[in-house]
Design a protein around this motif. Structure first.
Motif, PDB file in Angstrom:
ATOM      1  N   MET A   1       0.849  -1.197   0.000  1.00 16.16           N
ATOM      2  CA  MET A   1       0.000   0.000   0.000  1.00 16.16           C
ATOM      3  C   MET A   1       0.896   1.263   0.000  1.00 16.16           C
ATOM      4  N   ILE A   2       0.562   2.183  -0.878  1.00 16.35           N
ATOM      5  CA  ILE A   2       1.311   3.449  -0.929  1.00 16.35           C
ATOM      6  C   ILE A   2       0.937   4.286   0.290  1.00 16.35           C
ATOM      7  N   ILE A  30      -2.464   0.933  -8.836  1.00 13.19           N
ATOM      8  CA  ILE A  30      -3.660   0.100  -9.045  1.00 13.19           C
ATOM      9  C   ILE A  30      -3.800  -0.943  -7.933  1.00 13.19           C
ATOM     10  N   GLU A  31      -2.680  -1.533  -7.512  1.00 13.30           N
ATOM     11  CA  GLU A  31      -2.724  -2.503  -6.411  1.00 13.30           C
ATOM     12  C   GLU A  31      -3.124  -1.824  -5.100  1.00 13.30           C
ATOM     13  N   ASP A  35      -6.340  -2.674  -2.870  1.00 13.06           N
ATOM     14  CA  ASP A  35      -6.092  -3.008  -1.469  1.00 13.06           C
ATOM     15  C   ASP A  35      -6.921  -2.110  -0.549  1.00 13.06           C
ATOM     16  N   ASN A  36      -6.973  -0.829  -0.891  1.00 14.38           N
ATOM     17  CA  ASN A  36      -7.698   0.158  -0.097  1.00 14.38           C
ATOM     18  C   ASN A  36      -9.187  -0.176   0.009  1.00 14.38           C
ATOM     19  N   TYR A  37      -9.746  -0.695  -1.090  1.00  5.37           N
ATOM     20  CA  TYR A  37     -11.188  -1.001  -1.117  1.00  5.37           C
ATOM     21  C   TYR A  37     -11.484  -2.485  -0.920  1.00  5.37           C
ATOM     22  N   GLY A  38     -10.431  -3.286  -0.677  1.00  2.62           N
ATOM     23  CA  GLY A  38     -10.626  -4.722  -0.505  1.00  2.62           C
ATOM     24  C   GLY A  38     -11.130  -5.403  -1.772  1.00  2.62           C
ATOM     25  N   ASP A  39     -10.735  -4.883  -2.929  1.00  5.50           N
ATOM     26  CA  ASP A  39     -11.179  -5.441  -4.219  1.00  5.50           C
ATOM     27  C   ASP A  39     -10.106  -6.337  -4.818  1.00  5.50           C
TER      28      ASP A  39
END
Length: 198
Positions: A1-2, A30-31, A35-39
């Motif tokens: 995560m950035i 994009i990752e 990751d942020n939205y759990g997608d």
């Protein structure tokens, strides 16, 4: 995560799609969005699927949009890239019931036969389109005339701007919106950012 704590932490994914290292930062962003939205990450799009879409449309997609699809699929970029069944000529949207469509200006009517939508702006009815001949990017804004405005020379600038703005969600800082807006304004101009974001 950035993680973003200062303006310099914001990633500019590429100068243009196809640069030798364009995939590295794009992938990171994009990752982090996923990751942020759990997608889950989207699957890549095959050359055959792209060819079939071009056949349906009767024209080619912008080269670097094809490269993006082949590399990242219909990825979440902070705005909604359309699924291939939704990508279509915008002149067809109101063809069966023009009375419900916009009251296009004469300038709009000259452009209308050439524009194909490929992205919804946050689901509010506005769309990003590419020109079937020049491959320039136009914005359909349902709130103001003219409804159709050229906004970018290439799809690269649109995707780059989206990926920068998407990083707003990677920071607790209230400054982040200002930072990303400054960066994108430096890249494409304040006037374009105002039209796009406001």
């Amino acid at each position: 995560m950035i993680e973003i704590n200062k303006k310099e932490d914001i990633l500019i994914p590429f100068s243009k799609i196809g640069d030798s290292d364009w995939t590295v930062n794009t992938k990171k962003i994009i990752e982090s969005i996923a990751d942020n939205y759990g997608d889950d990450l989207k699957k890549t799009i095959s050359k055959e699927e792209i060819f079939n879409l071009e056949k349906k449309l009767g024209t080619s997609l912008p080269e670097n949009l094809k490269l993006f699809y082949e590399t990242f699929g219909i990825a979440d970029i902070g705005e909604q890239l359309q699924d291939f069944e939704e990508v279509d000529w915008i002149k067809g949207i109101w063809a069966d019931a023009p009375q419900y469509g916009p009251d296009f200006t004469e300038e709009d009517k000259k452009l209308l036969p050439y524009l194909i939508s490929f992205s919804d702006y946050l689901g509010n009815g506005n769309m990003f389109c590419f020109h079937s001949e020049t491959k320039e990017i136009y914005y359909y804004d349902h709130d103001s005339k003219p409804y159709l405005t050229k906004i970018f020379d290439t799809v690269d600038d649109y995707l780059k701007g989206c990926l920068i703005f998407a990083q707003n969600d990677f920071s607790e800082s209230r400054e982040i919106d200002k930072w990303t807006e400054e960066i994108v304004s430096d890249l494409v101009g304040e006037k374009i950012v105002r039209k796009w974001r406001y």
